[in-house]
Design a protein around this motif. Structure first.
Motif, PDB file in Angstrom:
ATOM      1  N   GLY A 179       0.833  -1.209   0.000  1.00  0.00           N
ATOM      2  CA  GLY A 179       0.000   0.000   0.000  1.00  0.00           C
ATOM      3  C   GLY A 179       0.860   1.249   0.000  1.00  0.00           C
ATOM      4  O   GLY A 179       0.622   2.186  -0.766  1.00  0.00           O
ATOM      5  N   ALA A 180       1.892   1.243   0.851  1.00  0.00           N
ATOM      6  CA  ALA A 180       2.764   2.418   0.944  1.00  0.00           C
ATOM      7  C   ALA A 180       3.515   2.630  -0.359  1.00  0.00           C
ATOM      8  O   ALA A 180       3.680   3.760  -0.824  1.00  0.00           O
ATOM      9  CB  ALA A 180       3.749   2.245   2.103  1.00  0.00           C
ATOM     10  N   ALA A 181       3.952   1.530  -0.983  1.00  0.00           N
ATOM     11  CA  ALA A 181       4.696   1.647  -2.237  1.00  0.00           C
ATOM     12  C   ALA A 181       3.800   2.210  -3.343  1.00  0.00           C
ATOM     13  O   ALA A 181       4.210   3.084  -4.106  1.00  0.00           O
ATOM     14  CB  ALA A 181       5.247   0.282  -2.649  1.00  0.00           C
ATOM     15  N   LEU A 182       2.556   1.722  -3.406  1.00  0.00           N
ATOM     16  CA  LEU A 182       1.628   2.247  -4.405  1.00  0.00           C
ATOM     17  C   LEU A 182       1.286   3.702  -4.102  1.00  0.00           C
ATOM     18  O   LEU A 182       1.171   4.531  -5.001  1.00  0.00           O
ATOM     19  CB  LEU A 182       0.349   1.406  -4.450  1.00  0.00           C
ATOM     20  CG  LEU A 182       0.507  -0.045  -4.895  1.00  0.00           C
ATOM     21  CD1 LEU A 182      -0.849  -0.754  -4.870  1.00  0.00           C
ATOM     22  CD2 LEU A 182       1.099  -0.122  -6.297  1.00  0.00           C
ATOM     23  N   ALA A 183       1.138   4.006  -2.805  1.00  0.00           N
ATOM     24  CA  ALA A 183       0.724   5.357  -2.413  1.00  0.00           C
ATOM     25  C   ALA A 183       1.756   6.411  -2.803  1.00  0.00           C
ATOM     26  O   ALA A 183       1.396   7.536  -3.143  1.00  0.00           O
ATOM     27  CB  ALA A 183       0.456   5.420  -0.908  1.00  0.00           C
ATOM     28  N   GLY A 185       3.339   6.325  -5.426  1.00  0.00           N
ATOM     29  CA  GLY A 185       3.247   6.482  -6.879  1.00  0.00           C
ATOM     30  C   GLY A 185       3.975   5.426  -7.680  1.00  0.00           C
ATOM     31  O   GLY A 185       4.072   5.519  -8.894  1.00  0.00           O
ATOM     32  N   LEU A 186       4.510   4.394  -7.013  1.00  0.00           N
ATOM     33  CA  LEU A 186       5.182   3.338  -7.764  1.00  0.00           C
ATOM     34  C   LEU A 186       4.142   2.471  -8.481  1.00  0.00           C
ATOM     35  O   LEU A 186       3.012   2.357  -8.028  1.00  0.00           O
ATOM     36  CB  LEU A 186       6.002   2.448  -6.819  1.00  0.00           C
ATOM     37  CG  LEU A 186       7.149   3.094  -6.054  1.00  0.00           C
ATOM     38  CD1 LEU A 186       7.862   2.053  -5.206  1.00  0.00           C
ATOM     39  CD2 LEU A 186       8.145   3.738  -7.004  1.00  0.00           C
TER      40      LEU A 186
END
Lengths: 283, 249
Positions: A179-183, A185-186
């Motif tokens: 979630g943090a990685a997607l958040a 912008g990855l």
């Protein structure tokens, strides 16, 4: 001895030291009695000289060891090559199985089915099947070299195990990390590559090493294809002399490689436990 | 009046048939901070995750700068690149040093040259008092330092809006002060923020608007002072009484 009163701290230290010394003494005594007694018991039996001659013959060892060592070199090379191939393919399979792109569905299906299949088939059977089965086809352009076929068989079998280890590693990473990685912008692929995989691999290093210790022993299975590696050499020697010392010599070579690996693994797991405790203490 | 940075229109969401958001309407104007308060499970965190498109909504729409981002045709990665989120438990990457963790997204997702990203990250670290921590791993930092790193990681991508999901358990008093200070500082810098929190002092002192959420609805909204000191709705009053009984404001 001074007459002035001794501090509580000193009294405790002295008591601890006394008890430590006593414990060590008991442990040493017990070891001498149990192990020394065991050795004495075995070596004074009537049959001992025969056992010694059959399994621990110095002459037989000297005669066979150089050939066994040469054979073992094949084991080592095979192990190293298969090891690298297994790492590459199993990581690929594990990552593939965690993707969600519809176009990759057939690949996910194939890797899921083949993983379950090859985990269920004894490695020796896979080695036999590929080692003898493929040359029997006599197809042009297909390798007939038993060593190459053995490497393929071991790679297939071990990829099935090791890919599951990697998959467990990927599952062990907290979903919040993704979630943090997607958040930030990855993309999904970047999240996997930079955030999830590095943690996943770190989490599964002990079970990975465990599988490699297994593989290091299982390379001996390729002897069924007539490859003259350490076990096969020892077997031939033993069969012609009726002396089993060569087999023990071969065994000791495998042990020489696996024991340091296991010790390394133990140490790493201990350090990992320590680190986890530290992390928890911080929370 | 200009278009709000964030606009939530009648958003609903149910997990396994259990409604979590039941028609939320909310606007966050540019350079303002909107604070959501409400009991655990009132829908604050879920709403933030929906805005960031980490969770699909059932009905309604979410607009970012006037564009409907909850349209299935919209690329979620593009939307997330212009939003930033600070998670309840920070979700720092444990395997990366502070500096790498901050520059990861600017370099990989925004295509900013590495040198430039590092320079900017160092400037942010210095601004938040972490200049000497860039080579540390998250587990070497205190809770407050971790929180600041999470914040820097979020704003390093220069987002249009910052979503903050404050930790629901009580922060230690020192940390509350620190967080307040940081948010004030961001407000001065013109950041647009939507914050879910349990700290009433926070709501009262930094919010341009406070929304009270109850069972997935905005039950009452107003300025910080108005909401904390003279709430009108019985649910708000009950919630505040409970909060104020357990912690000092």
């Amino acid at each position: 001895m001074s007459a002035e009163p001794i501090s509580r701290r000193e009294i405790r230290a002295a008591a601890r030291k006394r008890s430590d010394r006593q414990n060590m003494l008991i442990a040493a005594l017990s070891t001498i009695i149990v192990i020394g007694g065991g050795i004495l018991l075995v070596t004074t039996r009537q049959g001992w000289p025969v056992v010694q001659e059959t399994f621990f013959s110095v002459d037989a060892f000297r005669m066979s060891f150089p050939d066994i060592l040469r054979g073992f070199w094949i084991d080592v090379k095979l192990f190293l090559v298969v090891e690298v191939l297994v790492l590459i393919f199993s990581l690929l399979v594990a990552v593939l199985r965690s993707t969600r792109a519809p176009a990759l569905y057939p690949f996910r299906l194939i890797s899921a089915v083949s993983t379950d299949l090859f985990r269920g088939i004894p490695t020796i059977l896979v080695v036999y099947l590929i080692g003898f089965g493929i040359p029997a086809l006599a197809l042009p352009g297909v390798p007939n070299d038993p060593i190459i076929l053995a490497a393929i068989a071991l790679t297939i079998s071990y990829t099935a195990y090791v890919s599951e280890v990697f998959r467990a590693g990927i599952d062990s990473v907290h979903p919040g990390q993704r979630g943090a990685a997607l958040a930030v912008g990855l993309s999904r692929a970047q999240a996997m590559r930079f955030v999830i995989l590095p943690q996943a691999v770190r989490n599964v290093i002990p079970p990975l090493l465990n599988d490699f210790i297994s593989l290091q022993k299982d390379v001996a299975l390729v002897s069924v294809l007539g490859i003259v590696e350490a076990f096969r050499v020892a077997q031939i020697e033993a069969a012609s002399t009726f002396n089993y010392t060569p087999l023990l010599a071969a065994a000791s070579l495998y042990v020489i490689v696996t024991v340091p690996l296991s010790l390394f693994l133990d140490r790493m797991q201990k350090r990992d436990r320590g680190r986890r405790r530290l992390e928890e203490a911080r929370r | 009046m200009s278009v709000p940075v964030l606009e939530i229109q009648g958003v609903t969401k149910a997990f396994d048939g259990k409604p979590v958001l039941q028609g939320i309407d909310l606007k966050v104007e540019e350079h303002t901070a909107v604070v959501m308060i409400g009991a655990s499970g009132s829908g604050k965190s879920s709403l933030l995750r929906c805005i960031n498109l980490l969770v699909d909504i059932d009905d309604g729409d979410i607009l970012l700068d006037g564009e409907v981002v909850t349209d299935p045709a919209v690329d979620p990665q593009r939307v997330r690149r212009s939003l930033a989120m600070v998670f309840q438990h920070f979700n720092l990457f444990p395997h990366m040093r502070v500096l790498d963790q901050i520059t990861l997204a600017p370099v990989k997702a925004h295509g900013i040259p590495k040198d430039e990203a590092v320079e900017e990250a160092r400037a942010l670290l210095a601004r938040f008092g972490l200049a000497d921590r860039e080579r540390d791993y998250p587990d070497q930092l205190s809770g407050g330092q971790q929180q600041r790193v999470a914040l820097i990681r979020a704003i390093a991508t220069r987002p249009r809006a910052l979503l903050r999901d404050e930790i629901t358990s009580a922060l230690d008093p020192e940390l509350v002060g620190e967080v307040l200070e940081v948010v004030r500082e961001l407000k001065v810098g013109g950041m647009t923020m939507l914050i879910a929190t349990h700290e009433m002092a926070f709501a009262r002192d930094v919010a341009d608007e406070v929304c009270f959420l109850h069972q997935g609805r905005v039950v009452e909204r107003g300025t910080g002072r108005q909401m904390i000191e003279s709430p009108q709705e019985p649910e708000t009053q009950k919630f505040l009484a409970r909060m104020l009984a357990t912690r000092a404001v």
